[in-house]
Scaffold this active site. Sequence first.
Site, PDB file in Angstrom:
ATOM      1  N   ASP A 138      15.223  46.210  38.566  1.00  0.00           N
ATOM      2  CA  ASP A 138      15.967  46.677  37.389  1.00  0.00           C
ATOM      3  C   ASP A 138      17.404  46.183  37.473  1.00  0.00           C
ATOM      4  O   ASP A 138      17.893  45.816  38.537  1.00  0.00           O
ATOM      5  CB  ASP A 138      15.946  48.216  37.320  1.00  0.00           C
ATOM      6  CG  ASP A 138      16.753  48.746  36.149  1.00  0.00           C
ATOM      7  OD1 ASP A 138      16.549  48.265  35.016  1.00  0.00           O
ATOM      8  OD2 ASP A 138      17.617  49.626  36.352  1.00  0.00           O
ATOM      9  N   SER A 139      18.084  46.239  36.357  1.00  0.00           N
ATOM     10  CA  SER A 139      19.490  45.837  36.292  1.00  0.00           C
ATOM     11  C   SER A 139      20.409  46.825  37.006  1.00  0.00           C
ATOM     12  O   SER A 139      21.584  46.528  37.210  1.00  0.00           O
ATOM     13  CB  SER A 139      19.910  45.725  34.826  1.00  0.00           C
ATOM     14  OG  SER A 139      19.726  46.962  34.168  1.00  0.00           O
TER      15      SER A 139
ATOM     16  N   CYS B  43      12.704  47.098  33.603  1.00  0.00           N
ATOM     17  CA  CYS B  43      13.894  46.965  32.755  1.00  0.00           C
ATOM     18  C   CYS B  43      13.448  46.220  31.509  1.00  0.00           C
ATOM     19  O   CYS B  43      12.783  45.168  31.622  1.00  0.00           O
ATOM     20  CB  CYS B  43      14.954  46.165  33.509  1.00  0.00           C
ATOM     21  SG  CYS B  43      16.371  45.646  32.514  1.00  0.00           S
TER      22      CYS B  43
ATOM     23  N   GLU C   6      25.430  56.681  31.383  1.00  0.00           N
ATOM     24  CA  GLU C   6      26.066  56.347  32.659  1.00  0.00           C
ATOM     25  C   GLU C   6      27.377  57.107  32.878  1.00  0.00           C
ATOM     26  O   GLU C   6      27.816  57.261  34.012  1.00  0.00           O
ATOM     27  CB  GLU C   6      26.277  54.827  32.767  1.00  0.00           C
ATOM     28  CG  GLU C   6      24.933  54.105  32.720  1.00  0.00           C
ATOM     29  CD  GLU C   6      24.930  52.741  33.367  1.00  0.00           C
ATOM     30  OE1 GLU C   6      26.009  52.203  33.636  1.00  0.00           O
ATOM     31  OE2 GLU C   6      23.820  52.230  33.604  1.00  0.00           O
TER      32      GLU C   6
ATOM     33  N   CYS D  86      14.447  51.089  26.170  1.00  0.00           N
ATOM     34  CA  CYS D  86      15.490  50.889  27.178  1.00  0.00           C
ATOM     35  C   CYS D  86      15.343  51.994  28.216  1.00  0.00           C
ATOM     36  O   CYS D  86      15.090  53.156  27.871  1.00  0.00           O
ATOM     37  CB  CYS D  86      16.868  50.957  26.518  1.00  0.00           C
ATOM     38  SG  CYS D  86      18.236  50.972  27.692  1.00  0.00           S
TER      39      CYS D  86
ATOM     40  N   HIS E 174      17.281  53.767  29.870  1.00  0.00           N
ATOM     41  CA  HIS E 174      18.173  54.937  29.854  1.00  0.00           C
ATOM     42  C   HIS E 174      17.840  55.949  28.761  1.00  0.00           C
ATOM     43  O   HIS E 174      18.293  57.081  28.814  1.00  0.00           O
ATOM     44  CB  HIS E 174      19.622  54.500  29.650  1.00  0.00           C
ATOM     45  CG  HIS E 174      20.239  53.799  30.824  1.00  0.00           C
ATOM     46  ND1 HIS E 174      19.618  52.747  31.475  1.00  0.00           N
ATOM     47  CD2 HIS E 174      21.421  53.996  31.461  1.00  0.00           C
ATOM     48  CE1 HIS E 174      20.406  52.332  32.456  1.00  0.00           C
ATOM     49  NE2 HIS E 174      21.503  53.069  32.469  1.00  0.00           N
TER      50      HIS E 174
HETATM   51  N1  I24 Z   1      23.429  57.490  35.132  1.00  0.00           N
HETATM   52  C1  I24 Z   1      23.249  56.187  35.166  1.00  0.00           C
HETATM   53  N2  I24 Z   1      24.122  55.303  35.695  1.00  0.00           N
HETATM   54  C2  I24 Z   1      25.243  55.755  36.268  1.00  0.00           C
HETATM   55  C3  I24 Z   1      24.537  57.948  35.702  1.00  0.00           C
HETATM   56  C4  I24 Z   1      25.489  57.128  36.298  1.00  0.00           C
HETATM   57  N3  I24 Z   1      26.482  57.904  36.789  1.00  0.00           N
HETATM   58  C5  I24 Z   1      26.154  59.185  36.489  1.00  0.00           C
HETATM   59  N4  I24 Z   1      24.966  59.209  35.838  1.00  0.00           N
HETATM   60  N5  I24 Z   1      26.115  54.912  36.824  1.00  0.00           N
HETATM   61  O1  I24 Z   1      22.114  55.661  34.632  1.00  0.00           O
HETATM   62  C6  I24 Z   1      25.919  53.489  36.699  1.00  0.00           C
HETATM   63  C7  I24 Z   1      26.881  52.704  37.498  1.00  0.00           C
HETATM   64  N6  I24 Z   1      26.771  53.015  38.931  1.00  0.00           N
HETATM   65  C8  I24 Z   1      25.400  52.975  39.425  1.00  0.00           C
HETATM   66  C9  I24 Z   1      25.343  53.240  40.919  1.00  0.00           C
HETATM   67  O2  I24 Z   1      26.197  52.366  41.605  1.00  0.00           O
HETATM   68  C10 I24 Z   1      27.530  52.327  41.135  1.00  0.00           C
HETATM   69  C11 I24 Z   1      27.619  52.080  39.664  1.00  0.00           C
HETATM   70  C12 I24 Z   1      21.050  56.505  34.236  1.00  0.00           C
HETATM   71  C13 I24 Z   1      20.162  56.846  35.388  1.00  0.00           C
HETATM   72  C14 I24 Z   1      18.849  57.340  34.975  1.00  0.00           C
HETATM   73  C15 I24 Z   1      17.947  57.595  36.113  1.00  0.00           C
HETATM   74  C16 I24 Z   1      24.282  60.362  35.270  1.00  0.00           C
HETATM   75  C17 I24 Z   1      23.007  60.696  36.003  1.00  0.00           C
HETATM   76  C18 I24 Z   1      23.025  61.157  37.305  1.00  0.00           C
HETATM   77  C19 I24 Z   1      21.849  61.507  37.951  1.00  0.00           C
HETATM   78  C20 I24 Z   1      20.639  61.356  37.292  1.00  0.00           C
HETATM   79  C21 I24 Z   1      20.594  60.881  35.988  1.00  0.00           C
HETATM   80  C22 I24 Z   1      21.789  60.539  35.360  1.00  0.00           C
HETATM   81  F1  I24 Z   1      24.187  61.307  37.935  1.00  0.00           F
HETATM   82  F2  I24 Z   1      21.756  60.088  34.120  1.00  0.00           F
HETATM   83  N1  DGL Z   2      17.725  48.508  32.169  1.00  0.00           N
HETATM   84  C1  DGL Z   2      18.205  48.028  30.882  1.00  0.00           C
HETATM   85  C2  DGL Z   2      17.052  48.003  29.867  1.00  0.00           C
HETATM   86  O1  DGL Z   2      16.075  48.683  29.981  1.00  0.00           O
HETATM   87  C3  DGL Z   2      19.332  48.864  30.351  1.00  0.00           C
HETATM   88  C4  DGL Z   2      20.619  48.757  31.114  1.00  0.00           C
HETATM   89  C5  DGL Z   2      21.255  47.382  31.037  1.00  0.00           C
HETATM   90  O2  DGL Z   2      21.636  46.951  29.926  1.00  0.00           O
HETATM   91  O3  DGL Z   2      21.368  46.762  32.072  1.00  0.00           O
HETATM   92  O4  DGL Z   2      17.109  47.243  28.919  1.00  0.00           O
END
Ligand code: I24
Ligand code: DGL
Length: 274
Positions: free
Chosen positions: A10-11, A73, A152, A184, A186
């Site tokens: 995944d990305s 992804c 995120e 997607c 998310h």
């Molecule tokens: N959810 C996602 N990405 C993040 C996040 C999040 N931070 C808090 N939550 N960060 O995606 C992305 C960038 N990061 C990634 C890790 O390395 C550093 C950079 C959605 C995930 C879906 C499984 C909110 C959050 C969480 C726990 C579970 C779910 C969730 F903290 F949405």
């Molecule tokens: N994982 C990507 C998707 O399902 C969403 C996050 C991204 O843009 O990298 O398209």
Amino acid sequence: MKNQPIGFLDSGVGGLTVIKEVMKLLPNEEIYYIGDSARNPYGPRPLSEVLDFTIQLANFLVSKGIKALVIACNTATVAALEVLQEQLEIPVIGVIESGTKAAVTSSKNQKIGVIGTQGTIQSNEYEKQILKLSQRADVQSVACPQFVSIVEKHQYEDELAKNVVSKELEPFLGSEMDTLVLGCTHYPLLQSIIQDFFGEDLTLIDPGVETAIQVQAILNQFEMQNDKIDNAKNHVFYTTGPANKFEKIAKDWLKSTDFKVEHIPVKEIQKHGK
Ligand code: I24
Ligand code: DGL
């Protein structure tokens, strides 16, 4: 072969929504996951670039000895599924085919909506695949670029999320669609807000759920089911980003600690490119 892990790429962390479904359905399977958090998001990138990145991630997992690969992804599936199916000798599964089938089966009037990143929607891949299965389908596709950042930023339960969802889904108002594909990784986190926006009559399709079922079918077809009972305690999650942040999100989301997280630098991943 059958007791080797299944690879997921995944990305970033979004593919955890897919492996959560796989862990529920296939508790004996061991999972190797790689999330490319350092180069995330893929959604706004040119698909040629996403293709290169995805090939690198796939070859990295292959070097770890996986028995099958899931592109967990949507954007990477659009960019790389066909190429990887041709290049690799193991089964390669994307997240689009199974979601498409479920949408066509579920829809009574064949008016189907699709939402996803810019890359996924611009490619028109969902629409093409839906029309292959159902020529009379009427497909409306809308990119929702803000949804990923809302999730995120952990704002997916806030009032703000409701406003952004209402705004981005406006193009569907007045449409008669009865089924919407969450194209997607998310978007399942916004599922209840999206459901509230449209009301209970709309069926939402989560491709992660459908992909888990497809993975099960393919393991059965190739007689590759892991026969070590509940051996799935050795999951390994690789991330090109910080391991501690990835670990926190994974623990929180999966409600599990049966995995280890390893940081792997982008430089290492790039060695697995063309
Ligand atoms: N959810 C996602 N990405 C993040 C996040 C999040 N931070 C808090 N939550 N960060 O995606 C992305 C960038 N990061 C990634 C890790 O390395 C550093 C950079 C959605 C995930 C879906 C499984 C909110 C959050 C969480 C726990 C579970 C779910 C969730 F903290 F949405
Ligand atoms: N994982 C990507 C998707 O399902 C969403 C996050 C991204 O843009 O990298 O398209």
